[in-house]
Design a protein around this motif. Structure first.
Motif, PDB file in Angstrom:
ATOM      1  N   UNK A  57       0.851  -1.169   0.000  1.00  0.00           N
ATOM      2  CA  UNK A  57       0.000   0.000   0.000  1.00  0.00           C
ATOM      3  C   UNK A  57       0.896   1.230   0.000  1.00  0.00           C
ATOM      4  N   UNK A  58       0.537   2.194  -0.813  1.00  0.00           N
ATOM      5  CA  UNK A  58       1.270   3.455  -0.789  1.00  0.00           C
ATOM      6  C   UNK A  58       0.428   4.498  -0.042  1.00  0.00           C
ATOM      7  N   UNK A  59       0.970   5.694   0.105  1.00  0.00           N
ATOM      8  CA  UNK A  59       0.282   6.736   0.871  1.00  0.00           C
ATOM      9  C   UNK A  59      -1.046   7.150   0.240  1.00  0.00           C
ATOM     10  N   UNK A  60      -1.096   7.138  -1.082  1.00  0.00           N
ATOM     11  CA  UNK A  60      -2.326   7.511  -1.782  1.00  0.00           C
ATOM     12  C   UNK A  60      -3.444   6.520  -1.451  1.00  0.00           C
ATOM     13  N   UNK A  61      -3.123   5.243  -1.490  1.00  0.00           N
ATOM     14  CA  UNK A  61      -4.094   4.203  -1.133  1.00  0.00           C
ATOM     15  C   UNK A  61      -4.495   4.324   0.336  1.00  0.00           C
ATOM     16  N   UNK A  62      -3.506   4.614   1.178  1.00  0.00           N
ATOM     17  CA  UNK A  62      -3.770   4.781   2.607  1.00  0.00           C
ATOM     18  C   UNK A  62      -4.806   5.875   2.840  1.00  0.00           C
ATOM     19  N   UNK A  63      -4.617   7.018   2.192  1.00  0.00           N
ATOM     20  CA  UNK A  63      -5.543   8.142   2.351  1.00  0.00           C
ATOM     21  C   UNK A  63      -6.948   7.745   1.897  1.00  0.00           C
ATOM     22  N   UNK A  64      -7.048   7.018   0.794  1.00  0.00           N
ATOM     23  CA  UNK A  64      -8.359   6.556   0.330  1.00  0.00           C
ATOM     24  C   UNK A  64      -9.028   5.665   1.372  1.00  0.00           C
ATOM     25  N   UNK A  65      -8.246   4.768   1.963  1.00  0.00           N
ATOM     26  CA  UNK A  65      -8.808   3.839   2.948  1.00  0.00           C
ATOM     27  C   UNK A  65      -9.231   4.547   4.225  1.00  0.00           C
ATOM     28  N   UNK A  66      -8.418   5.493   4.719  1.00  0.00           N
ATOM     29  CA  UNK A  66      -8.821   6.184   5.952  1.00  0.00           C
ATOM     30  C   UNK A  66     -10.050   7.052   5.709  1.00  0.00           C
ATOM     31  N   UNK A  67     -10.167   7.610   4.517  1.00  0.00           N
ATOM     32  CA  UNK A  67     -11.374   8.385   4.187  1.00  0.00           C
ATOM     33  C   UNK A  67     -12.597   7.479   4.151  1.00  0.00           C
ATOM     34  N   UNK A  68     -12.420   6.288   3.572  1.00  0.00           N
ATOM     35  CA  UNK A  68     -13.524   5.336   3.521  1.00  0.00           C
ATOM     36  C   UNK A  68     -13.943   4.918   4.935  1.00  0.00           C
ATOM     37  N   UNK A  69     -12.964   4.793   5.826  1.00  0.00           N
ATOM     38  CA  UNK A  69     -13.250   4.445   7.222  1.00  0.00           C
ATOM     39  C   UNK A  69     -13.707   5.654   8.046  1.00  0.00           C
ATOM     40  N   UNK A  70     -13.674   6.835   7.411  1.00  0.00           N
ATOM     41  CA  UNK A  70     -14.063   8.093   8.071  1.00  0.00           C
ATOM     42  C   UNK A  70     -13.192   8.432   9.273  1.00  0.00           C
ATOM     43  N   UNK A  71     -11.894   8.203   9.092  1.00  0.00           N
ATOM     44  CA  UNK A  71     -10.911   8.539  10.130  1.00  0.00           C
ATOM     45  C   UNK A  71     -10.508   9.999   9.930  1.00  0.00           C
ATOM     46  N   UNK A  72     -10.670  10.828  10.946  1.00  0.00           N
ATOM     47  CA  UNK A  72     -10.264  12.239  10.813  1.00  0.00           C
ATOM     48  C   UNK A  72      -8.753  12.370  10.612  1.00  0.00           C
ATOM     49  N   UNK A  73      -8.345  13.350   9.833  1.00  0.00           N
ATOM     50  CA  UNK A  73      -6.920  13.566   9.544  1.00  0.00           C
ATOM     51  C   UNK A  73      -6.079  13.812  10.788  1.00  0.00           C
ATOM     52  N   UNK A  74      -6.681  14.358  11.834  1.00  0.00           N
ATOM     53  CA  UNK A  74      -5.893  14.667  13.030  1.00  0.00           C
ATOM     54  C   UNK A  74      -5.505  13.418  13.824  1.00  0.00           C
ATOM     55  N   UNK A  75      -5.990  12.243  13.427  1.00  0.00           N
ATOM     56  CA  UNK A  75      -5.650  11.017  14.141  1.00  0.00           C
ATOM     57  C   UNK A  75      -4.429  10.292  13.586  1.00  0.00           C
ATOM     58  N   UNK A  76      -3.806  10.862  12.549  1.00  0.00           N
ATOM     59  CA  UNK A  76      -2.590  10.247  12.024  1.00  0.00           C
ATOM     60  C   UNK A  76      -1.662  11.321  11.469  1.00  0.00           C
ATOM     61  N   UNK A  77      -0.386  10.984  11.435  1.00  0.00           N
ATOM     62  CA  UNK A  77       0.658  11.887  10.961  1.00  0.00           C
ATOM     63  C   UNK A  77       1.646  11.057  10.148  1.00  0.00           C
ATOM     64  N   UNK A  78       1.756  11.376   8.862  1.00  0.00           N
ATOM     65  CA  UNK A  78       2.673  10.639   7.988  1.00  0.00           C
ATOM     66  C   UNK A  78       3.878  11.466   7.570  1.00  0.00           C
ATOM     67  N   UNK A  79       4.023  12.665   8.106  1.00  0.00           N
ATOM     68  CA  UNK A  79       5.082  13.557   7.625  1.00  0.00           C
ATOM     69  C   UNK A  79       6.437  13.351   8.297  1.00  0.00           C
ATOM     70  N   UNK A  80       6.524  12.390   9.224  1.00  0.00           N
ATOM     71  CA  UNK A  80       7.803  12.077   9.843  1.00  0.00           C
ATOM     72  C   UNK A  80       8.243  13.023  10.940  1.00  0.00           C
ATOM     73  N   UNK A  81       7.416  14.005  11.256  1.00  0.00           N
ATOM     74  CA  UNK A  81       7.742  14.953  12.316  1.00  0.00           C
ATOM     75  C   UNK A  81       7.191  14.406  13.623  1.00  0.00           C
ATOM     76  N   UNK A  82       8.055  14.299  14.626  1.00  0.00           N
ATOM     77  CA  UNK A  82       7.634  13.794  15.928  1.00  0.00           C
ATOM     78  C   UNK A  82       6.791  14.865  16.608  1.00  0.00           C
ATOM     79  N   UNK A  83       5.613  14.459  17.060  1.00  0.00           N
ATOM     80  CA  UNK A  83       4.678  15.389  17.707  1.00  0.00           C
ATOM     81  C   UNK A  83       4.230  14.814  19.049  1.00  0.00           C
TER      82      UNK A  83
END
Length: 73
Positions: A1-27
Motif C-alpha cells: 500500500x502506498x500513501x495515496x491508497x492509505x488516504x483513500x482507505x482512511x477516508x472510507x473508514x471516516x478517520x479524521x486527519x488529526x488522528x494520524x501523521x505521515x510527515x515524519x515529524x515527531x509530535x
C-alpha cells in the motif's frame, strides 16, 4: 500500500486527519505517527508525549497496513 491508497482507505473508514501523521515529524499530540528510522519504518501512537504503541516494519507499506488495521478494530 502506498500513501495515496492509505488516504483513500482512511477516508472510507471516516478517520479524521488529526488522528494520524505521515510527515515524519515527531509530535506530542494524540495520533498515530509514521517515522522512518534508519532503514525501518516506525509506527507509534503518541499520547501526551509518550509512545503507547511502538512497532517497527521493514517497508512503508507494512507500516501503513498496520495503521489501517488499528483504525479498523
Amino acid at each position: 500500500m502506498d500513501r495515496k491508497e492509505f488516504i483513500k482507505k482512511v477516508r472510507k473508514l471516516r478517520v479524521p486527519n488529526f488522528l494520524f501523521n505521515l510527515d515524519g515529524v515527531v509530535r506530542d499530540d494524540e495520533r498515530f505517527c509514521l517515522v522512518k528510522v534508519g532503514e525501518k519504518w516506525n509506527v507509534y501512537y503518541s499520547e501526551r508525549g509518550c509512545k503507547t504503541t511502538n512497532e517497527f516494519f521493514d517497508t512503508e507499506s507494512d507500516a501503513l497496513n498496520y495503521i489501517i488495521k488499528r483504525f479498523s478494530e
